[in-house]
Design an enzyme around this catalytic site. Structure first.
Site, PDB file in Angstrom:
ATOM      1  N   GLY A 129       0.709  -5.198   0.571  1.00  0.00           N
ATOM      2  CA  GLY A 129      -0.336  -5.227  -0.451  1.00  0.00           C
ATOM      3  C   GLY A 129       0.164  -5.769  -1.777  1.00  0.00           C
ATOM      4  N   GLU A 182      -0.178  -9.357  -1.407  1.00  0.00           N
ATOM      5  CA  GLU A 182      -1.624  -9.631  -1.439  1.00  0.00           C
ATOM      6  C   GLU A 182      -2.167  -9.511  -2.870  1.00  0.00           C
ATOM      7  OE1 GLU A 182      -2.208  -6.705   1.674  1.00  0.00           O
ATOM      8  OE2 GLU A 182      -3.274  -8.221   2.854  1.00  0.00           O
ATOM      9  N   ALA A 221       0.853  -1.193   0.000  1.00  0.00           N
ATOM     10  CA  ALA A 221       0.000   0.000   0.000  1.00  0.00           C
ATOM     11  C   ALA A 221       0.884   1.237   0.000  1.00  0.00           C
ATOM     12  CB  ALA A 221      -0.885  -0.001   1.234  1.00  0.00           C
ATOM     13  N   GLU A 277       3.809  -5.701   7.313  1.00  0.00           N
ATOM     14  CA  GLU A 277       2.968  -4.694   7.966  1.00  0.00           C
ATOM     15  C   GLU A 277       3.236  -4.599   9.466  1.00  0.00           C
ATOM     16  OE1 GLU A 277       1.926  -6.961   5.781  1.00  0.00           O
ATOM     17  OE2 GLU A 277       0.493  -6.099   4.364  1.00  0.00           O
TER      18      GLU A 277
HETATM   19  N1  DAK Z   1       4.609   3.425  -0.102  1.00  0.00           N
HETATM   20  C1  DAK Z   1       5.051   4.622  -0.563  1.00  0.00           C
HETATM   21  N2  DAK Z   1       6.286   4.802  -1.059  1.00  0.00           N
HETATM   22  C2  DAK Z   1       7.106   3.755  -1.083  1.00  0.00           C
HETATM   23  C3  DAK Z   1       6.719   2.480  -0.613  1.00  0.00           C
HETATM   24  C4  DAK Z   1       5.376   2.332  -0.102  1.00  0.00           C
HETATM   25  N3  DAK Z   1       4.888   1.146   0.320  1.00  0.00           N
HETATM   26  N4  DAK Z   1       7.771   1.634  -0.771  1.00  0.00           N
HETATM   27  C5  DAK Z   1       8.765   2.357  -1.330  1.00  0.00           C
HETATM   28  N5  DAK Z   1       8.368   3.632  -1.504  1.00  0.00           N
HETATM   29  C6  DAK Z   1       9.135   4.728  -2.060  1.00  0.00           C
HETATM   30  C7  DAK Z   1      10.186   5.196  -1.052  1.00  0.00           C
HETATM   31  O1  DAK Z   1       9.619   6.097  -0.124  1.00  0.00           O
HETATM   32  C8  DAK Z   1      11.183   5.865  -1.974  1.00  0.00           C
HETATM   33  O2  DAK Z   1      10.675   7.120  -2.357  1.00  0.00           O
HETATM   34  P1  DAK Z   1      11.659   8.430  -2.351  1.00  0.00           P
HETATM   35  O3  DAK Z   1      12.224   8.479  -0.982  1.00  0.00           O
HETATM   36  O4  DAK Z   1      12.677   8.098  -3.408  1.00  0.00           O
HETATM   37  O5  DAK Z   1      10.727   9.526  -2.712  1.00  0.00           O
HETATM   38  C9  DAK Z   1      11.140   4.972  -3.218  1.00  0.00           C
HETATM   39  O6  DAK Z   1       9.904   4.286  -3.173  1.00  0.00           O
HETATM   40  C10 DAK Z   1      12.262   3.944  -3.208  1.00  0.00           C
HETATM   41  O7  DAK Z   1      12.185   3.233  -1.986  1.00  0.00           O
HETATM   42  P2  DAK Z   1      13.498   2.818  -1.152  1.00  0.00           P
HETATM   43  O8  DAK Z   1      14.500   3.915  -1.187  1.00  0.00           O
HETATM   44  O9  DAK Z   1      13.014   2.349   0.172  1.00  0.00           O
HETATM   45  O10 DAK Z   1      14.037   1.597  -2.055  1.00  0.00           O
HETATM   46  P3  DAK Z   1      14.950   0.379  -1.627  1.00  0.00           P
HETATM   47  O11 DAK Z   1      15.328  -0.236  -2.929  1.00  0.00           O
HETATM   48  O12 DAK Z   1      16.025   0.779  -0.675  1.00  0.00           O
HETATM   49  O13 DAK Z   1      13.983  -0.627  -0.828  1.00  0.00           O
HETATM   50  C11 DAK Z   1      11.897  -1.844  -0.462  1.00  0.00           C
HETATM   51  C12 DAK Z   1      12.952  -1.329  -1.506  1.00  0.00           C
HETATM   52  C13 DAK Z   1      10.723  -2.357  -1.277  1.00  0.00           C
HETATM   53  C14 DAK Z   1      12.503  -2.987   0.338  1.00  0.00           C
HETATM   54  C15 DAK Z   1      11.516  -0.671   0.467  1.00  0.00           C
HETATM   55  O14 DAK Z   1      11.107   0.441  -0.334  1.00  0.00           O
HETATM   56  C16 DAK Z   1      10.409  -1.015   1.430  1.00  0.00           C
HETATM   57  O15 DAK Z   1      10.610  -1.699   2.419  1.00  0.00           O
HETATM   58  N6  DAK Z   1       9.172  -0.492   1.167  1.00  0.00           N
HETATM   59  C17 DAK Z   1       8.066  -0.604   2.063  1.00  0.00           C
HETATM   60  C18 DAK Z   1       7.593  -2.037   2.128  1.00  0.00           C
HETATM   61  C19 DAK Z   1       6.418  -2.182   3.085  1.00  0.00           C
HETATM   62  O16 DAK Z   1       6.528  -1.981   4.293  1.00  0.00           O
HETATM   63  N7  DAK Z   1       5.255  -2.561   2.554  1.00  0.00           N
HETATM   64  C20 DAK Z   1       4.082  -2.766   3.313  1.00  0.00           C
HETATM   65  C21 DAK Z   1       3.256  -1.487   3.277  1.00  0.00           C
HETATM   66  S1  DAK Z   1       1.768  -1.684   4.249  1.00  0.00           S
HETATM   67  C22 DAK Z   1      -5.726  -2.400   3.080  1.00  0.00           C
HETATM   68  C23 DAK Z   1      -5.209  -2.989   1.973  1.00  0.00           C
HETATM   69  C24 DAK Z   1      -3.833  -3.191   1.903  1.00  0.00           C
HETATM   70  C25 DAK Z   1      -3.022  -2.782   2.907  1.00  0.00           C
HETATM   71  C26 DAK Z   1      -3.563  -2.211   4.027  1.00  0.00           C
HETATM   72  C27 DAK Z   1      -4.932  -2.015   4.124  1.00  0.00           C
HETATM   73  N8  DAK Z   1      -7.157  -2.177   3.165  1.00  0.00           N
HETATM   74  C28 DAK Z   1      -7.971  -2.504   1.991  1.00  0.00           C
HETATM   75  C29 DAK Z   1      -7.771  -1.849   4.390  1.00  0.00           C
HETATM   76  C30 DAK Z   1      -1.591  -2.974   2.748  1.00  0.00           C
HETATM   77  C31 DAK Z   1      -0.686  -2.437   3.587  1.00  0.00           C
HETATM   78  C32 DAK Z   1       0.718  -2.440   3.180  1.00  0.00           C
HETATM   79  O17 DAK Z   1       1.080  -2.929   2.134  1.00  0.00           O
END
Ligand code: DAK
Length: 260
Positions: A111, A114, A68, A134
């Protein structure tokens, strides 16, 4: 397809298969409401397009989708989450009736994992990593991850992934049944397209019924599922393609399916 999208790319269809690319590389394909809406809208258009029989969904080389969009997520308080329209958009994606194959390279997280699990089949490049991180953000999976992951990989591995946030490799994903095949990353999309084209040549009504009945296994007990299968099997007995398939076999010729 005439509609243009900002966050996904629809490639020209090949042999009745539509390739859709997630296209927010600047944010690692983080799933905004716009992206999910565009994807759902595209799938609905494809559902009623007789020229497309199957879809392959892919992301980037290094990231399938990073979950997400956390900037959007940060703006939602409890009431915002309660009134969020995203669950309904995810449902539209899940209701796509034709075969959907995810071609996953790199990270499929939160997500993103998912979304891959919304596909009927996952083909993964050997660099792919799947995770539900998450928990690191004080959340739990919210697009079906707790329910679909445990059904795909079993209790112990699902618990490990969701409670610890640890990722699993493409190989572990294959061993646990989350993905169907692992390829070299350069071949992931090609293999998914080939598989989709194989399915696209099968009689469409039977493919649709098979997908529908298989997915029912997630929702019903065995007896109800078997009854559902029986009904779908009976319905297909009235289709031209089923008669053509059997007759062609008996007459030792190639079947000519019409989708009726
Ligand atoms: N959201 C927004 N921006 C993101 C992002 C995300 N999930 N993931 C990466 N980015 C952005 C980073 O902020 C960065 O942007 P700038 O700083 O350059 O502006 C750019 O993408 C590059 O990211 P990194 O610098 O972090 O890149 P790396 O190669 O070092 O790392 C990574 C890649 C994929 C390992 C890392 O970016 C990472 O860990 N990302 C977050 C992963 C994460 O925690 N995902 C879970 C998110 S929570 C729902 C439905 C679904 C959901 C919830 C509710 N409902 C229907 C109720 C789902 C929730 C989630 O998915």
């Amino acid at each position: 397809m005439t509609q243009s999208y900002q966050t996904i790319i629809l490639e020209p269809p090949v042999a009745a298969v539509q390739l859709i690319r997630l296209n927010r590389p600047q944010a690692h394909n983080a799933l905004t409401s716009l992206l999910l809406t565009e994807l759902a809208t595209a799938l609905e258009a494809i559902a009623s397009n007789d020229d497309i029989a199957a879809v392959v969904l892919t992301g980037g080389d290094k990231v399938f989708a990073a979950g997400a969009d956390l900037k959007e997520m940060a703006a939602l308080d409890m009431v915002g989450v309660l009134n969020d329209t995203r669950p309904a958009i995810w449902r539209r994606i899940y209701q796509f009736p034709k075969p959907l194959i995810a071609a996953v390279n790199g990270y499929a997280l939160g997500g993103g994992c998912e979304l891959a699990m919304h596909a009927d089949i996952i083909i993964a490049g050997d660099s792919a990593q799947f995770g539900q991180p998450e928990i690191n953000l004080g959340m739990i999976p919210g697009a079906g991850g707790t329910q679909r992951l445990i059904r795909a990989v079993g209790k112990s591995l699902a618990m490990k992934m969701v409670l610890s946030g640890e990722f699993i490799s493409a190989l572990e994903a294959k061993q646990s049944g989350l993905v169907a095949e692992v390829t070299v990353p350069e071949m992931t999309i090609e293999r998914a397209m080939k598989l989709a084209q194989t399915i696209a040549q099968k009689p469409a009504l039977a493919v649709r019924q098979a997908k529908d009945v298989l997915l029912k296994a997630f929702e019903t007990d065995l007896e109800a599922g078997l009854q559902y299968e029986r009904k779908a099997f009976t319905v297909l007995a009235g289709s031209d393609d089923r008669n053509e398939g059997i007759n062609a076999f008996l007459e030792k010729r190639k079947p000519k399916y019409t989708g009726r």
